[in-house]
Design an enzyme around this catalytic site. Structure first.
Site, PDB file in Angstrom:
ATOM      1  N   LYS A  13       0.825  -1.222   0.000  1.00 22.93           N
ATOM      2  CA  LYS A  13       0.000   0.000   0.000  1.00 22.93           C
ATOM      3  C   LYS A  13       0.855   1.266   0.000  1.00 22.93           C
ATOM      4  CE  LYS A  13      -2.123  -0.966   3.840  1.00 22.93           C
ATOM      5  NZ  LYS A  13      -1.701  -2.340   4.209  1.00 22.93           N
ATOM      6  N   ARG A 133      11.941  -2.578  10.763  1.00 22.87           N
ATOM      7  CA  ARG A 133      10.800  -1.920  11.391  1.00 22.87           C
ATOM      8  C   ARG A 133      10.383  -2.674  12.648  1.00 22.87           C
ATOM      9  NH1 ARG A 133       5.561  -0.325   7.778  1.00 22.87           N
ATOM     10  NH2 ARG A 133       4.416  -1.435   9.398  1.00 22.87           N
TER      11      ARG A 133
HETATM   12  P1  ADP Z   1       0.995  -2.146   7.675  1.00 20.42           P
HETATM   13  O1  ADP Z   1      -0.086  -1.888   6.672  1.00 20.42           O
HETATM   14  O2  ADP Z   1       2.192  -2.820   7.096  1.00 20.42           O
HETATM   15  O3  ADP Z   1       0.474  -2.824   8.906  1.00 20.42           O
HETATM   16  P2  ADP Z   1       1.058   0.656   8.556  1.00 20.42           P
HETATM   17  O4  ADP Z   1       2.238   1.537   8.454  1.00 20.42           O
HETATM   18  O5  ADP Z   1      -0.128   1.018   7.742  1.00 20.42           O
HETATM   19  O6  ADP Z   1       1.602  -0.782   8.191  1.00 20.42           O
HETATM   20  O7  ADP Z   1       0.592   0.562  10.080  1.00 20.42           O
HETATM   21  C1  ADP Z   1       1.499   0.233  11.105  1.00 20.42           C
HETATM   22  C2  ADP Z   1       0.787   0.205  12.466  1.00 20.42           C
HETATM   23  O8  ADP Z   1       0.275   1.509  12.776  1.00 20.42           O
HETATM   24  C3  ADP Z   1      -0.429  -0.718  12.569  1.00 20.42           C
HETATM   25  O9  ADP Z   1      -0.084  -2.057  12.827  1.00 20.42           O
HETATM   26  C4  ADP Z   1      -1.171  -0.056  13.752  1.00 20.42           C
HETATM   27  O10 ADP Z   1      -0.599  -0.376  14.983  1.00 20.42           O
HETATM   28  C5  ADP Z   1      -0.957   1.426  13.484  1.00 20.42           C
HETATM   29  N1  ADP Z   1      -2.044   1.977  12.645  1.00 20.42           N
HETATM   30  C6  ADP Z   1      -1.906   2.507  11.397  1.00 20.42           C
HETATM   31  N2  ADP Z   1      -3.091   2.926  10.918  1.00 20.42           N
HETATM   32  C7  ADP Z   1      -4.013   2.647  11.871  1.00 20.42           C
HETATM   33  C8  ADP Z   1      -5.424   2.808  11.963  1.00 20.42           C
HETATM   34  N3  ADP Z   1      -6.140   3.344  10.958  1.00 20.42           N
HETATM   35  N4  ADP Z   1      -6.040   2.406  13.105  1.00 20.42           N
HETATM   36  C9  ADP Z   1      -5.348   1.870  14.110  1.00 20.42           C
HETATM   37  N5  ADP Z   1      -4.025   1.674  14.092  1.00 20.42           N
HETATM   38  C10 ADP Z   1      -3.350   2.052  12.982  1.00 20.42           C
END
Ligand code: ADP
Length: 189
Positions: A13, A133
């Site tokens: 994404k 990460r």
């Molecule tokens: P990935 O899609 O690889 O899990 P992201 O960078 O989108 O990585 O998200 C990393 C972390 O950030 C998630 O596992 C969560 O803990 C937090 N996070 C991100 N977006 C949200 C959201 N919309 N609601 C709750 N937690 C979120």
């Protein structure tokens, strides 16, 4: 263009979001990036979300919704945006609906990047070696996949019922997948 990009952790994404945002001249807004920046800078928000992110769980809806509402109110999002990693729960869908309603805006499409679990887990394990990460440990990867299936995958039905879902095969090179997304969006006009 007002877009969402959804899909399991590891589907690509973030990578695709950058390309799409550039193509349409809109900001790519990633809740994960916002949280990570706060963790890095040790802000009060960062200190609050650090542990939950490391575990692979979701940050609370209230905090997350507030961050996105504030971000969408900024000037650069007035003419379009791409949200990456939000909404992830039904409560976040509802919050986004009301923010957009308040702004007199609506979504043009919801891109779903599709990739099976074996593929995304393998990609995340590889990324762990390269980027290190904090949430790319084996246990956190497992929790993130499970949380996605339980909390977030059902949201695809919501957007499908609204006729907004655009499913795109996430397997292949970054350029191939980017091309698929671009054609799928073009087809919708
Ligand atoms: P990935 O899609 O690889 O899990 P992201 O960078 O989108 O990585 O998200 C990393 C972390 O950030 C998630 O596992 C969560 O803990 C937090 N996070 C991100 N977006 C949200 C959201 N919309 N609601 C709750 N937690 C979120």
């Amino acid at each position: 263009m007002r877009l969402l990009i959804m899909g399991p952790p590891g589907a690509g994404k973030g990578t695709q979001a950058k390309g799409i945002a550039e193509r349409y001249g809109i900001p790519a807004i990633s809740t994960g990036d916002i949280f990570r920046a706060n963790v890095k800078n040790k802000t009060p928000l960062g200190l609050e979300v650090d542990r939950i992110m490391k575990s692979g769980g979701y940050v609370g809806d209230d905090i997350t919704n507030q961050i996105v509402a504030d971000r969408l109110a900024e000037g650069d999002a007035a003419n379009g945006f791409l949200l990456d990693g939000y909404p992830r729960t039904l409560a976040q869908v509802e919050a986004l609906d009301s923010v957009l309603e308040g702004l007199g805006q609506s979504l043009d499409a919801v891109i779903c990047l599709e990739a099976d679990t074996d593929e995304v887990v393998a990609r995340l394990a590889k990324r762990a070696e390269i980027e290190g990460r904090a949430d790319d440990t084996e246990e956190a990867i497992r929790v993130r996949q499970e949380t996605y299936v339980k909390e977030t995958a059902p949201l695809l039905d919501v957007y499908a019922k609204r006729g907004q879902l655009v499913r795109v095969n996430g397997l292949g090179s970054v350029d191939e997948v980017g091309q698929r997304i671009a054609s799928a969006l073009d087809e919708r006009g």
